[in-house]
Scaffold this motif. Structure first.
Motif, PDB file in Angstrom:
ATOM      1  N   GLY A 150      26.374  -3.934  -0.529  1.00 40.40           N
ATOM      2  CA  GLY A 150      27.140  -5.110   0.057  1.00 40.40           C
ATOM      3  C   GLY A 150      28.323  -5.701  -0.914  1.00 40.40           C
ATOM      4  N   LYS A 151      28.548  -5.089  -2.135  1.00 43.45           N
ATOM      5  CA  LYS A 151      29.611  -5.436  -2.981  1.00 43.45           C
ATOM      6  C   LYS A 151      30.211  -4.566  -3.849  1.00 43.45           C
ATOM      7  CE  LYS A 151      29.771  -8.686  -7.004  1.00 43.45           C
ATOM      8  NZ  LYS A 151      28.895  -9.590  -7.976  1.00 43.45           N
ATOM      9  N   PHE A 152      31.521  -4.543  -4.045  1.00 43.43           N
ATOM     10  CA  PHE A 152      32.319  -3.526  -4.876  1.00 43.43           C
ATOM     11  C   PHE A 152      33.123  -4.486  -5.656  1.00 43.43           C
ATOM     12  CE2 PHE A 152      35.859  -0.618  -5.657  1.00 43.43           C
ATOM     13  CZ  PHE A 152      35.016   0.202  -5.945  1.00 43.43           C
ATOM     14  N   SER A 153      33.027  -4.098  -7.238  1.00 37.41           N
ATOM     15  CA  SER A 153      33.832  -4.956  -8.113  1.00 37.41           C
ATOM     16  C   SER A 153      34.642  -4.072  -8.835  1.00 37.41           C
ATOM     17  CB  SER A 153      32.924  -5.733  -9.016  1.00 37.41           C
ATOM     18  OG  SER A 153      32.298  -6.678  -8.159  1.00 37.41           O
ATOM     19  N   PHE A 154      35.849  -4.740  -9.528  1.00 39.76           N
ATOM     20  CA  PHE A 154      36.760  -4.312 -10.495  1.00 39.76           C
ATOM     21  C   PHE A 154      36.562  -4.956 -11.689  1.00 39.76           C
ATOM     22  CE2 PHE A 154      38.959  -2.388  -6.795  1.00 39.76           C
ATOM     23  CZ  PHE A 154      39.073  -1.073  -6.958  1.00 39.76           C
ATOM     24  N   TYR A 161      34.756  -7.335  -3.989  1.00 43.53           N
ATOM     25  CA  TYR A 161      35.120  -7.188  -2.775  1.00 43.53           C
ATOM     26  C   TYR A 161      33.506  -7.347  -1.993  1.00 43.53           C
ATOM     27  CZ  TYR A 161      39.593  -5.825  -3.821  1.00 43.53           C
ATOM     28  OH  TYR A 161      41.049  -5.656  -4.264  1.00 43.53           O
ATOM     29  N   PHE A 162      33.485  -8.095  -1.122  1.00 39.74           N
ATOM     30  CA  PHE A 162      32.348  -8.133  -0.256  1.00 39.74           C
ATOM     31  C   PHE A 162      32.650  -7.656   1.075  1.00 39.74           C
ATOM     32  CE2 PHE A 162      32.117 -11.616  -3.377  1.00 39.74           C
ATOM     33  CZ  PHE A 162      30.796 -11.387  -3.748  1.00 39.74           C
ATOM     34  N   ASP A 163      31.233  -7.268   1.870  1.00 36.25           N
ATOM     35  CA  ASP A 163      31.457  -6.559   3.157  1.00 36.25           C
ATOM     36  C   ASP A 163      32.122  -7.802   4.266  1.00 36.25           C
ATOM     37  OD1 ASP A 163      30.171  -4.576   2.291  1.00 36.25           O
ATOM     38  OD2 ASP A 163      28.125  -4.742   2.945  1.00 36.25           O
ATOM     39  N   LYS A 196      37.503 -11.794  -4.134  1.00 41.19           N
ATOM     40  CA  LYS A 196      37.296 -12.912  -4.607  1.00 41.19           C
ATOM     41  C   LYS A 196      37.582 -12.735  -6.480  1.00 41.19           C
ATOM     42  CE  LYS A 196      33.799 -16.443  -5.990  1.00 41.19           C
ATOM     43  NZ  LYS A 196      32.409 -16.968  -5.860  1.00 41.19           N
ATOM     44  N   PHE A 197      38.331 -13.420  -6.831  1.00 42.52           N
ATOM     45  CA  PHE A 197      38.604 -13.513  -8.368  1.00 42.52           C
ATOM     46  C   PHE A 197      37.606 -14.325  -9.208  1.00 42.52           C
ATOM     47  CE2 PHE A 197      42.401 -11.217  -7.154  1.00 42.52           C
ATOM     48  CZ  PHE A 197      42.846 -10.608  -8.148  1.00 42.52           C
ATOM     49  N   ASN A 198      36.959 -13.883  -9.860  1.00 46.72           N
ATOM     50  CA  ASN A 198      36.248 -14.644 -10.839  1.00 46.72           C
ATOM     51  C   ASN A 198      36.822 -14.381 -12.370  1.00 46.72           C
ATOM     52  OD1 ASN A 198      33.982 -15.265  -9.236  1.00 46.72           O
ATOM     53  ND2 ASN A 198      33.549 -12.959  -9.135  1.00 46.72           N
TER      54      ASN A 198
END
Length: 580
Positions: A252-256, A266-268, A273-275
């Motif tokens: 459920g989550k994709f990140s760069f 990137y969530f479903d 969201k920027f961390n």
């Protein structure tokens, strides 16, 4: 109520609802340990050309008045059945039936390696309780059985080999062996593969070192996350901020990951969201802040050739970021002036305790403002520990219009001289100003420079004496921090002194070299002979005590130690550590 017929009917009905599976399951036990097969096809047409393979099936039914947990169930399996399954594997179904004749299907997939591991674990037992889980959706069971069939075929050659030993994940991790896994899924979308991977266990294999040989099976794991490095640049208007980026995929989550400080999630069905985590090195923080500030101005950036747009800038406090960037850049200027080699890691939880030292350095070195401290002289040794960096500095008060400055003993050229009693003056390396406490804190990045500095000014007697004290300071520091790199530096310097330090007595040079080596390893026969030769003519109790300490003859060492007039001096030398 015929439990077995209800059980096989339930499994047959369940499998029949799939598009690519065909059940052939008998209502009676026709074979010793199996009840039939499930045939696997590559399309819903189920033609002969689409045939992939078949999975052996065992079905057991059990009456159970009340279910406690509908997600899993433990069932007793006969070891004799498992031995029969070992070669090709088996899909084992347990069907629980209540008094209303409702059926609840559970399953376990016994791969050949699973079975080998179970049999090895239970020893001479006739059976063992094994956990089964509720069957998945009709769509998922197709991919699950196709992958099960594929893994069983990969493992056949290993279970037949009597010399094969089951590998475990810990040994793979310790030996850092390369591993791989493969997945087959029904469906054309790549997301189907990831959904399968993060929902079902996959079998890992250790890659064979020989091309063409099969990979060794290890074990099943449930993958929580996968990541990979993409060697493509991250840019804004052709300005490169990162030379690569990391992609992470979880359920459920994709990140760069851009550098160490920025993660874009990137969530479903949710906005990205920027961390931003700035608890990393100074250089990484500066790059991250430059990127974020520029991103807010341009509203887009490039990952390789792919352009991504920022739809919402409300979460960024740009003015705060700009102020922070300006402050960090001032700190970087200070480090550049002092030629600091380490990466400064700013821990913001300890910011106030360290920042006042940085403010002094910025004031003097960047802003060129005078600094007054009533306790400091015109030339003052000042040591600063700022986060992870230790700076042995000399403060020099400016005169005749010259600005105040700080000099880094480790990296700056300082005019140091040594004076003889006869008035002779010789140049000396600034590193002779370093002592034990310095070597306990100095980064090993400077060790090569220190060695070169100490050995590049010749071998005048007074200089050799000071270099010898530096080597002893290194050993005293090593005894506190046990740094292998510092010991290597000490040994190298002691060996240089042994050859070049003719003004030192030979027994002193030999003792210092061997006490450095003795911290690394036992002395060899030649080294021991050299020590024993000293005892033949020497009458000095401090030298003899040191010799017998290195020979590990403690009684003789104590005997001569008691004869030393000034024991406090002897106790301050690193050789005394062998007495302890």
């Amino acid at each position: 109520m015929d439990i077995e017929k209800l059980a096989t009917a339930a499994v047959t009905t369940y499998i029949s609802k799939t598009d690519c599976l065909s059940p052939f399951i008998s209502e009676g036990d026709k074979e010793p340990s199996w009840d039939g097969n499930i045939y696997l096809f590559g399309s819903s047409q189920k033609r002969k050309d689409d045939f992939i393979g078949r999975v052996s099936v065992q079905v057991k039914g059990k009456y159970l008045k009340k279910l406690i947990d509908k997600s899993k169930y433990k069932y007793h399996v006969d070891i004799s059945d498992l031995r029969n399954y070992e070669l090709y594997g088996t899909a084992y179904f347990v069907v629980l039936i209540n008094e209303k004749k409702d059926t609840f299907i559970y399953y376990n997939l016994f791969h050949p390696i699973d079975i080998k591991r179970i049999i090895s674990r239970v020893g001479n037992q006739k059976g063992t309780n094994i956990e089964f889980k509720a069957v998945p959706s009709y769509e998922d069971i197709t991919s699950i059985l196709i992958n099960f069939n594929d893994n069983c075929h990969k493992q056949i050659s290993f279970v037949k080999n009597p010399s094969f030993k089951v590998l475990d994940l810990n040994s793979i991790k310790e030996e850092q062996l390369p591993i791989e896994f493969s997945i087959s899924c029904s469906g054309k979308d790549l997301s189907v593969v990831f959904d399968y991977m993060f929902t079902n266990e996959v079998f890992l294999y250790a890659k064979s070192p020989v091309e063409g040989y099969p990979n060794k099976p290890i074990d099943k794991v449930l993958i929580q996350q996968i990541e990979g490095v993409v060697n493509k640049k991250v840019t804004i208007d052709n300005i490169v901020y990162f030379d690569e980026f990391v992609i992470q995929q979880a359920k459920g989550k994709f990140s760069f990951n851009l550098g160490k400080c920025i993660i874009i999630d990137y969530f479903d069905n949710k906005p990205c969201k920027f961390n931003i985590n700035l608890n990393h090195t100074l250089k990484e923080q500066i790059v991250a802040l430059k990127f974020i500030i520029e991103l807010c101005k341009k509203s887009s950036f490039n990952l390789g050739n792919k352009k991504l747009h920022l739809s919402n800038k409300a979460n960024f406090d740009i003015k705060t970021y700009e102020r922070r960037l300006k402050g960090l850049q001032s700190i970087q200027v200070v480090l550049d002036i002092l030629k600091v080699q380490e990466d400064l890691i700013i821990e913001y939880g300890k910011y106030n305790d360290n920042h006042y030292l940085l403010e002094i350095l910025i004031k003097v070195l960047v802003n060129k403002e005078p600094y007054n401290n009533s306790k400091w002289g015109d030339i003052q040794r000042v040591d600063m520990k700022i986060y992870n960096i230790y700076l042995p500095l000399i403060f020099v008060k400016g005169k005749n219009g010259e600005p105040d400055t700080f000099i880094n003993i480790l990296t700056s050229d300082i005019d140091i001289t040594l004076s003889f009693e006869n008035g002779k003056i010789i140049p000396a390396p600034q590193c002779i100003l370093l002592g034990q406490k310095d070597y306990q804190s100095i980064s090993n990045l400077y060790y090569k420079h220190i060695f070169k500095s100490l050995t590049s000014y010749g071998n005048e007697a007074l200089l050799i004496e000071r270099i010898n004290l530096s080597m002893l300071s290194m050993l005293l520091a090593y005894d506190k921090i046990h740094s292998k790199e510092l010991l290597d530096l000490s040994i190298s310097l002691s060996e240089w002194l042994f050859v070049m330090g003719d003004s030192l007595p030979i027994e002193i040079r030999l003792l210092n070299k061997l006490q450095a080596i003795r911290r690394l390893r036992s002395l060899n026969a030649k080294e021991i002979i050299g020590l024993r030769e000293i005892t033949q003519d020497c009458k000095k109790p401090n030298i003899l005590a040191a010799v017998y300490l290195l020979l590990d003859e403690k009684d003789k060492a104590k005997q001569y130690y008691e004869q030393i007039e000034n024991k406090n001096d002897f106790n301050c030398y690193p050789i005394y550590s062998f007495m302890k």
